[in-house]
Design a protein around this motif. Structure first.
Motif, PDB file in Angstrom:
ATOM      1  N   LEU A   1     103.659  40.131   5.419  1.00  0.00           N
ATOM      2  CA  LEU A   1     103.013  41.329   4.882  1.00  0.00           C
ATOM      3  C   LEU A   1     104.047  42.174   4.149  1.00  0.00           C
ATOM      4  O   LEU A   1     105.242  42.109   4.446  1.00  0.00           O
ATOM      5  CB  LEU A   1     102.396  42.183   5.995  1.00  0.00           C
ATOM      6  N   MET A   2     103.579  42.998   3.235  1.00  0.00           N
ATOM      7  CA  MET A   2     104.453  43.963   2.561  1.00  0.00           C
ATOM      8  C   MET A   2     103.655  45.228   2.273  1.00  0.00           C
ATOM      9  O   MET A   2     102.481  45.161   1.906  1.00  0.00           O
ATOM     10  CB  MET A   2     105.015  43.398   1.252  1.00  0.00           C
ATOM     11  N   VAL A   3     104.305  46.371   2.422  1.00  0.00           N
ATOM     12  CA  VAL A   3     103.736  47.658   2.032  1.00  0.00           C
ATOM     13  C   VAL A   3     104.694  48.278   1.026  1.00  0.00           C
ATOM     14  O   VAL A   3     105.917  48.284   1.243  1.00  0.00           O
ATOM     15  CB  VAL A   3     103.562  48.603   3.237  1.00  0.00           C
ATOM     16  N   ILE A   4     104.165  48.776  -0.086  1.00  0.00           N
ATOM     17  CA  ILE A   4     105.019  49.445  -1.065  1.00  0.00           C
ATOM     18  C   ILE A   4     104.486  50.841  -1.357  1.00  0.00           C
ATOM     19  O   ILE A   4     103.296  51.114  -1.239  1.00  0.00           O
ATOM     20  CB  ILE A   4     105.143  48.644  -2.391  1.00  0.00           C
ATOM     21  N   ASP A   5     105.406  51.709  -1.727  1.00  0.00           N
ATOM     22  CA  ASP A   5     105.080  53.032  -2.240  1.00  0.00           C
ATOM     23  C   ASP A   5     104.701  52.833  -3.705  1.00  0.00           C
ATOM     24  O   ASP A   5     105.549  52.487  -4.534  1.00  0.00           O
ATOM     25  CB  ASP A   5     106.305  53.944  -2.093  1.00  0.00           C
ATOM     26  N   ASN A   6     103.441  53.033  -4.054  1.00  0.00           N
ATOM     27  CA  ASN A   6     102.937  52.707  -5.379  1.00  0.00           C
ATOM     28  C   ASN A   6     103.471  53.607  -6.485  1.00  0.00           C
ATOM     29  O   ASN A   6     103.384  53.256  -7.659  1.00  0.00           O
ATOM     30  CB  ASN A   6     101.404  52.751  -5.375  1.00  0.00           C
ATOM     31  N   VAL A   7     104.017  54.763  -6.128  1.00  0.00           N
ATOM     32  CA  VAL A   7     104.633  55.622  -7.137  1.00  0.00           C
ATOM     33  C   VAL A   7     106.093  55.229  -7.348  1.00  0.00           C
ATOM     34  O   VAL A   7     106.574  55.119  -8.475  1.00  0.00           O
ATOM     35  CB  VAL A   7     104.517  57.110  -6.750  1.00  0.00           C
ATOM     36  N   ALA A   8     106.806  54.980  -6.270  1.00  0.00           N
ATOM     37  CA  ALA A   8     108.237  54.674  -6.357  1.00  0.00           C
ATOM     38  C   ALA A   8     108.514  53.285  -6.904  1.00  0.00           C
ATOM     39  O   ALA A   8     109.576  53.043  -7.497  1.00  0.00           O
ATOM     40  CB  ALA A   8     108.886  54.822  -4.976  1.00  0.00           C
ATOM     41  N   VAL A   9     107.559  52.362  -6.716  1.00  0.00           N
ATOM     42  CA  VAL A   9     107.816  50.949  -6.981  1.00  0.00           C
ATOM     43  C   VAL A   9     106.695  50.336  -7.815  1.00  0.00           C
ATOM     44  O   VAL A   9     105.517  50.540  -7.522  1.00  0.00           O
ATOM     45  CB  VAL A   9     107.933  50.175  -5.634  1.00  0.00           C
ATOM     46  N   GLY A  10     107.083  49.584  -8.849  1.00  0.00           N
ATOM     47  CA  GLY A  10     106.138  48.770  -9.594  1.00  0.00           C
ATOM     48  C   GLY A  10     106.143  47.359  -9.027  1.00  0.00           C
ATOM     49  O   GLY A  10     107.090  46.943  -8.353  1.00  0.00           O
ATOM     50  N   HIS A  11     105.088  46.597  -9.311  1.00  0.00           N
ATOM     51  CA  HIS A  11     105.007  45.231  -8.796  1.00  0.00           C
ATOM     52  C   HIS A  11     104.373  44.324  -9.847  1.00  0.00           C
ATOM     53  O   HIS A  11     103.785  44.792 -10.823  1.00  0.00           O
ATOM     54  CB  HIS A  11     104.189  45.184  -7.496  1.00  0.00           C
ATOM     55  N   GLY A  12     104.484  43.019  -9.631  1.00  0.00           N
ATOM     56  CA  GLY A  12     103.908  42.049 -10.552  1.00  0.00           C
ATOM     57  C   GLY A  12     103.684  40.730  -9.838  1.00  0.00           C
ATOM     58  O   GLY A  12     103.481  40.706  -8.621  1.00  0.00           O
ATOM     59  N   ARG A  13     103.736  39.614 -10.589  1.00  0.00           N
ATOM     60  CA  ARG A  13     103.591  38.291  -9.984  1.00  0.00           C
ATOM     61  C   ARG A  13     104.317  37.265 -10.823  1.00  0.00           C
ATOM     62  O   ARG A  13     104.187  37.246 -12.052  1.00  0.00           O
ATOM     63  CB  ARG A  13     102.110  37.893  -9.871  1.00  0.00           C
ATOM     64  N   ARG A  14     105.092  36.398 -10.162  1.00  0.00           N
ATOM     65  CA  ARG A  14     105.741  35.284 -10.834  1.00  0.00           C
ATOM     66  C   ARG A  14     104.787  34.081 -10.867  1.00  0.00           C
ATOM     67  O   ARG A  14     103.907  33.956 -10.003  1.00  0.00           O
ATOM     68  CB  ARG A  14     107.020  34.891 -10.092  1.00  0.00           C
ATOM     69  N   PRO A  15     104.960  33.172 -11.835  1.00  0.00           N
ATOM     70  CA  PRO A  15     104.122  31.970 -11.896  1.00  0.00           C
ATOM     71  C   PRO A  15     104.293  31.112 -10.638  1.00  0.00           C
ATOM     72  O   PRO A  15     105.308  31.205  -9.939  1.00  0.00           O
ATOM     73  CB  PRO A  15     104.651  31.233 -13.131  1.00  0.00           C
TER      74      PRO A  15
END
Length: 311
Positions: free
Chosen positions: A284-298
């Motif tokens: 599992l992972m929780v991120i702060d949506n303001v402090a951190v951007g996210h994406g996805r690798r192939p």
């Protein structure tokens, strides 16, 4: 600070039962998790072997106010009470860095990710410190974006490109959608074919974190801009359709176009500054949506990552 100077905090079951119940008990004792997340920006829980049917108790502790994915643009499937599949783009595509719903007037403060099925190869969720992302951009790009952005969306009535407005807002009630858009002071209109055209109120390109005060890059201009479209069909459509008729597009606040090279710099430097979070089943992972951007690798093989969000 360099990109390698920050990475998510990893928590493993050391002195804790390696189970969903062990994680629940750990989280019940961590009354300061909000402070930990603010400080660390992203927290990964590994080795607890949480099964999908055990998620609810964990999410209740990590997401105190679970939200629906209202005004979402990416294709995903709802699989539970405000729980969704991660973006269902083809596995060979990279999803660039972004903060969830940063184009909308309402965005979540936390995002939750859960790996139900790990990919055969690849498929990491890259995360990027929004302050580092901002610092990585050329001064002329930061200055050009300083006045903010205006997003345009065309959400069809059930047949067309992209998502329908019913999918995006999880309702068939036009008045409910109109009320949501009016709350964000968006310009909108219904087209004769039932399409909903939304022209957002000016949204910022950067914001300050509500707790730390750190200025971070916070927008989805590259994901709305034709220059960054990876899909060949979408890119071809952008050549023949005016921006205001595409499923989504973006301009500077005054309506002037954003240069392609600016958008590509934003996309590429965000990905370059990101740290990959690889997935193993039950993580599992929780991120702060303001402090951190996210994406996805192939990736290759099956990959099932579930997401949820909270205010």
């Amino acid at each position: 600070m360099t990109a390698s100077a920050w990475k998510p905090l990893e928590i493993r079951p050391e002195g804790i039962a390696p189970s969903a119940q062990g994680l629940v008990e750990y989280l019940r004792d961590r009354t300061d998790f909000a402070d930990v997340l603010t400080r660390e920006k992203a927290v990964v829980f590994r080795g607890f072997h949480v099964a999908e049917q055990e998620l609810e108790a964990v999410m209740d502790l990590l997401l105190p106010n679970r939200l629906s994915y209202l005004h979402g643009t990416s294709p995903r499937t709802k699989v539970g009470a405000n729980v969704y599949t991660s973006t269902e783009y083809p596995p060979e595509e990279t999803i660039s860095m972004h903060n969830e719903l940063s184009y909308s007037h309402e965005w979540p403060s936390r995002l939750f990710f859960y790996c139900a099925t790990a990919p055969a190869t690849g498929g990491a969720t890259p995360v990027v410190d929004g302050g580092l992302w901002l610092d990585s951009l050329d001064p002329e790009v930061r200055e050009a974006y300083a006045g903010g952005l205006r997003y345009i969306q065309n959400l069809h009535d059930g047949l067309g490109l992209g998502r329908s407005w019913k999918e995006a807002f999880e309702t068939e009630d036009r008045e409910a959608v109109e009320s949501f858009l009016d709350a964000g002071q968006a310009d909108w209109k219904w087209l004769p074919d039932g399409t909903l055209r939304i022209i957002s109120q000016v949204q910022p390109a950067t914001i300050k974190h509500p707790v730390t005060g750190t200025e971070v890059w916070f927008n989805q201009s590259d994901q709305f801009h034709p220059a960054a479209l990876g899909d060949e069909v979408a890119a071809e459509l952008a050549q023949i359709m005016p921006p205001e008729e595409l499923p989504q597009s973006v301009s500077f606040a005054d309506g002037s176009p954003i240069p392609d090279e600016y958008v590509l710099q934003v996309r590429d430097r965000g990905l370059a500054a990101a740290v990959n979070v690889d997935w193993y089943e039950g993580d599992l992972m929780v991120i702060d949506n303001v402090a951190v951007g996210h994406g996805r690798r192939p990736f290759t093989g099956d990959r099932r990552v579930l997401v949820a969000m909270s205010g």
